[in-house]
Scaffold this active site. Structure first.
Site, PDB file in Angstrom:
ATOM      1  N   SER A   8       0.834  -1.207   0.000  1.00  0.00           N
ATOM      2  CA  SER A   8       0.000   0.000   0.000  1.00  0.00           C
ATOM      3  C   SER A   8       0.868   1.255   0.000  1.00  0.00           C
ATOM      4  O   SER A   8       1.601   1.531   0.943  1.00  0.00           O
ATOM      5  CB  SER A   8      -0.917   0.013   1.226  1.00  0.00           C
ATOM      6  OG  SER A   8      -1.500   1.294   1.327  1.00  0.00           O
ATOM      7  N   HIS A  33      -0.780  -1.153  -4.481  1.00  0.00           N
ATOM      8  CA  HIS A  33      -2.086  -0.843  -3.883  1.00  0.00           C
ATOM      9  C   HIS A  33      -2.189   0.667  -3.661  1.00  0.00           C
ATOM     10  O   HIS A  33      -1.341   1.274  -3.022  1.00  0.00           O
ATOM     11  CB  HIS A  33      -2.256  -1.584  -2.556  1.00  0.00           C
ATOM     12  CG  HIS A  33      -3.632  -1.484  -1.975  1.00  0.00           C
ATOM     13  ND1 HIS A  33      -4.708  -2.208  -2.457  1.00  0.00           N
ATOM     14  CD2 HIS A  33      -4.126  -0.722  -0.961  1.00  0.00           C
ATOM     15  CE1 HIS A  33      -5.785  -1.909  -1.758  1.00  0.00           C
ATOM     16  NE2 HIS A  33      -5.465  -1.004  -0.840  1.00  0.00           N
ATOM     17  N   ASP A  35      -4.569   3.684  -2.300  1.00  0.00           N
ATOM     18  CA  ASP A  35      -5.713   3.993  -1.436  1.00  0.00           C
ATOM     19  C   ASP A  35      -6.194   5.419  -1.664  1.00  0.00           C
ATOM     20  O   ASP A  35      -5.483   6.374  -1.357  1.00  0.00           O
ATOM     21  CB  ASP A  35      -5.312   3.844   0.034  1.00  0.00           C
ATOM     22  CG  ASP A  35      -5.143   2.387   0.421  1.00  0.00           C
ATOM     23  OD1 ASP A  35      -6.115   1.631   0.294  1.00  0.00           O
ATOM     24  OD2 ASP A  35      -4.023   2.019   0.848  1.00  0.00           O
ATOM     25  N   MET A  37      -8.905   8.220  -0.601  1.00  0.00           N
ATOM     26  CA  MET A  37      -9.858   8.555   0.477  1.00  0.00           C
ATOM     27  C   MET A  37     -10.369   9.979   0.294  1.00  0.00           C
ATOM     28  O   MET A  37      -9.593  10.881  -0.015  1.00  0.00           O
ATOM     29  CB  MET A  37      -9.141   8.468   1.828  1.00  0.00           C
ATOM     30  CG  MET A  37      -8.470   7.139   2.088  1.00  0.00           C
ATOM     31  SD  MET A  37      -7.599   7.172   3.658  1.00  0.00           S
ATOM     32  CE  MET A  37      -6.883   5.532   3.664  1.00  0.00           C
ATOM     33  N   HIS A  66      -7.988   1.169  -4.708  1.00  0.00           N
ATOM     34  CA  HIS A  66      -9.021   0.961  -3.683  1.00  0.00           C
ATOM     35  C   HIS A  66      -9.673   2.301  -3.376  1.00  0.00           C
ATOM     36  O   HIS A  66      -9.064   3.164  -2.759  1.00  0.00           O
ATOM     37  CB  HIS A  66      -8.312   0.366  -2.440  1.00  0.00           C
ATOM     38  CG  HIS A  66      -9.194   0.182  -1.248  1.00  0.00           C
ATOM     39  ND1 HIS A  66      -8.682  -0.027   0.020  1.00  0.00           N
ATOM     40  CD2 HIS A  66     -10.540   0.165  -1.113  1.00  0.00           C
ATOM     41  CE1 HIS A  66      -9.678  -0.164   0.878  1.00  0.00           C
ATOM     42  NE2 HIS A  66     -10.820  -0.044   0.223  1.00  0.00           N
ATOM     43  N   MET A  68     -12.027   4.589  -1.433  1.00  0.00           N
ATOM     44  CA  MET A  68     -12.812   4.793  -0.207  1.00  0.00           C
ATOM     45  C   MET A  68     -13.487   6.152  -0.359  1.00  0.00           C
ATOM     46  O   MET A  68     -13.151   7.117   0.335  1.00  0.00           O
ATOM     47  CB  MET A  68     -11.884   4.735   1.009  1.00  0.00           C
ATOM     48  CG  MET A  68     -11.444   3.309   1.326  1.00  0.00           C
ATOM     49  SD  MET A  68      -9.939   3.237   2.306  1.00  0.00           S
ATOM     50  CE  MET A  68      -8.720   3.310   1.003  1.00  0.00           C
ATOM     51  N   MET A 137     -11.884  -5.793   4.117  1.00  0.00           N
ATOM     52  CA  MET A 137     -11.184  -4.907   5.039  1.00  0.00           C
ATOM     53  C   MET A 137     -11.010  -5.623   6.366  1.00  0.00           C
ATOM     54  O   MET A 137     -11.979  -6.078   6.976  1.00  0.00           O
ATOM     55  CB  MET A 137     -11.986  -3.615   5.256  1.00  0.00           C
ATOM     56  CG  MET A 137     -11.990  -2.654   4.087  1.00  0.00           C
ATOM     57  SD  MET A 137     -10.363  -2.246   3.425  1.00  0.00           S
ATOM     58  CE  MET A 137      -9.527  -1.572   4.860  1.00  0.00           C
ATOM     59  N   GLY A 142      -9.450   3.869   6.439  1.00  0.00           N
ATOM     60  CA  GLY A 142      -9.142   5.280   6.685  1.00  0.00           C
ATOM     61  C   GLY A 142      -7.693   5.543   7.039  1.00  0.00           C
ATOM     62  O   GLY A 142      -7.177   6.615   6.759  1.00  0.00           O
ATOM     63  N   GLY A 144      -3.549   3.741   7.740  1.00  0.00           N
ATOM     64  CA  GLY A 144      -2.608   2.625   7.799  1.00  0.00           C
ATOM     65  C   GLY A 144      -2.215   2.386   9.253  1.00  0.00           C
ATOM     66  O   GLY A 144      -2.536   3.190  10.135  1.00  0.00           O
ATOM     67  N   ASP A 175      -7.027  -6.583   3.380  1.00  0.00           N
ATOM     68  CA  ASP A 175      -6.403  -5.262   3.512  1.00  0.00           C
ATOM     69  C   ASP A 175      -6.550  -4.721   4.936  1.00  0.00           C
ATOM     70  O   ASP A 175      -7.664  -4.480   5.391  1.00  0.00           O
ATOM     71  CB  ASP A 175      -7.094  -4.316   2.510  1.00  0.00           C
ATOM     72  CG  ASP A 175      -6.476  -2.929   2.475  1.00  0.00           C
ATOM     73  OD1 ASP A 175      -5.461  -2.692   3.146  1.00  0.00           O
ATOM     74  OD2 ASP A 175      -7.037  -2.076   1.752  1.00  0.00           O
ATOM     75  N   GLY A 176      -5.416  -4.522   5.598  1.00  0.00           N
ATOM     76  CA  GLY A 176      -5.414  -3.887   6.910  1.00  0.00           C
ATOM     77  C   GLY A 176      -4.766  -4.735   7.982  1.00  0.00           C
ATOM     78  O   GLY A 176      -5.218  -5.847   8.253  1.00  0.00           O
ATOM     79  N   GLY A 197       0.840  -2.276   4.096  1.00  0.00           N
ATOM     80  CA  GLY A 197       1.363  -0.907   4.082  1.00  0.00           C
ATOM     81  C   GLY A 197       2.500  -0.761   5.063  1.00  0.00           C
ATOM     82  O   GLY A 197       3.676  -0.865   4.701  1.00  0.00           O
ATOM     83  N   SER A 198       2.145  -0.559   6.332  1.00  0.00           N
ATOM     84  CA  SER A 198       3.203  -0.320   7.317  1.00  0.00           C
ATOM     85  C   SER A 198       4.131  -1.522   7.488  1.00  0.00           C
ATOM     86  O   SER A 198       5.329  -1.344   7.717  1.00  0.00           O
ATOM     87  CB  SER A 198       2.611   0.131   8.650  1.00  0.00           C
ATOM     88  OG  SER A 198       1.489  -0.621   8.965  1.00  0.00           O
TER      89      SER A 198
HETATM   90  C1  DX5 Z   1      -6.750   1.468   5.006  1.00  0.00           C
HETATM   91  C2  DX5 Z   1      -6.217   1.141   3.650  1.00  0.00           C
HETATM   92  C3  DX5 Z   1      -5.102   0.185   3.661  1.00  0.00           C
HETATM   93  C4  DX5 Z   1      -3.902   0.627   4.453  1.00  0.00           C
HETATM   94  C5  DX5 Z   1      -3.264  -0.612   4.991  1.00  0.00           C
HETATM   95  O1  DX5 Z   1      -7.932   2.144   4.903  1.00  0.00           O
HETATM   96  O2  DX5 Z   1      -7.204   0.599   2.822  1.00  0.00           O
HETATM   97  O3  DX5 Z   1      -4.723  -0.211   2.361  1.00  0.00           O
HETATM   98  O4  DX5 Z   1      -2.979   1.365   3.713  1.00  0.00           O
HETATM   99  O5  DX5 Z   1      -2.246  -0.252   5.832  1.00  0.00           O
HETATM  100  P1  DX5 Z   1      -1.626  -1.279   6.870  1.00  0.00           P
HETATM  101  O6  DX5 Z   1      -1.074  -2.434   6.086  1.00  0.00           O
HETATM  102  O7  DX5 Z   1      -0.570  -0.461   7.545  1.00  0.00           O
HETATM  103  O8  DX5 Z   1      -2.733  -1.690   7.796  1.00  0.00           O
HETATM  104 ZN    ZN Z   2      -6.560  -0.275   0.838  1.00  0.00          ZN
END
Ligand code: DX5
Ligand code: ZN
Length: 216
Positions: A8, A33, A35, A37, A66, A68, A137, A142, A144, A175-176, A197-198
């Site tokens: 991500s 990926h 994101d 928002m 993705h 949101m 999810m 919202g 990471g 995801d998440g 992501g993280s």
């Molecule tokens: C959250 C996003 C994710 C986010 C995941 O709303 O959809 O894609 O970046 O981050 P991690 O892997 O750090 O939970």
């Molecule tokens: Zn995502």
């Protein structure tokens, strides 16, 4: 087939975006990926078309976008123009989901639907055959860096059963809160793709972390 890893970009270093894009290009990750928002559907704003265009110019792998955002139909053509290969909308954000999915496909993209943690799999019963991807999810969307919600394991299994029963080709993406500790169980339950992501970008060696996730 080994699991697809989709890092991500939300957790990338935007001051040195080129470097992180190159890292993913040279890694075992298969997708980027992205994101998006809007500050309405989720309590955060991320980035929009100019950034996605920059990523697309340098990325050598498909963009897994993705959304949101509320009312995604307004922007489907623009996401196609900035290079989206997979375009995923939220079940909770679409009043006419079937129409939205057809619209995405008519623009030559693969269509995905994402479910929030509280949204049951059974709601996909009459749309699953039209989907290329379901994004589960495993945190509330919202941000990471949140903790993985355990109930997702059972949702993956229910979704797998639905896909099988309806003869759907949809991939299951999670995801998440995905990391090297829960990846193997997610794959065991039936995940085809993992977003991280993280876990990737905050690790000491992101490329190695991607490799570990991929081989979990
Ligand atoms: C959250 C996003 C994710 C986010 C995941 O709303 O959809 O894609 O970046 O981050 P991690 O892997 O750090 O939970
Ligand atoms: Zn995502």
């Amino acid at each position: 087939m080994s699991v697809i890893i989709s890092p991500s970009m939300l957790s990338a270093n935007f001051g040195e975006l080129d470097k992180d894009i190159e890292m993913i290009n040279n890694s075992e990750a298969q997708w980027f990926h992205i994101d998006v928002m809007d500050g309405v559907f989720v309590p955060n704003i991320s980035f929009g078309f100019p950034i996605i265009q920059v990523i697309n110019n340098k990325a050598k792998k498909p963009l897994d976008v993705h959304l949101m955002i509320v009312d995604p139909d307004r922007y489907i053509e623009q996401f196609k123009n900035v290079g989206a290969e997979y375009l995923t909308v939220h079940y909770e954000a679409c009043n006419h989901l079937h129409r939205t999915i057809q619209n995405i496909k008519s623009h030559g993209m693969k269509a995905g639907v994402s479910l929030n943690p509280h949204t049951p799999i059974s709601l996909l019963e009459d749309i699953i055959q039209d989907l290329d991807l379901v994004l589960l999810m495993s945190v509330n969307p919202g941000f990471g860096g949140q903790s993985y919600i355990e109930n997702t394991y059972s949702k993956i299994k229910q979704l797998k059963e639905l896909i099988f029963r309806k003869n759907s080709v949809a991939l299951i993406e999670v995801d998440g809160g995905v990391d090297i500790n829960n990846a193997s169980k997610l794959i065991e339950c039936g995940a085809d793709a993992l977003v991280a992501g993280s876990a990737v970008f905050k690790s000491e060696n992101p490329k190695e972390t991607i490799k570990i996730l991929r081989n979990s």
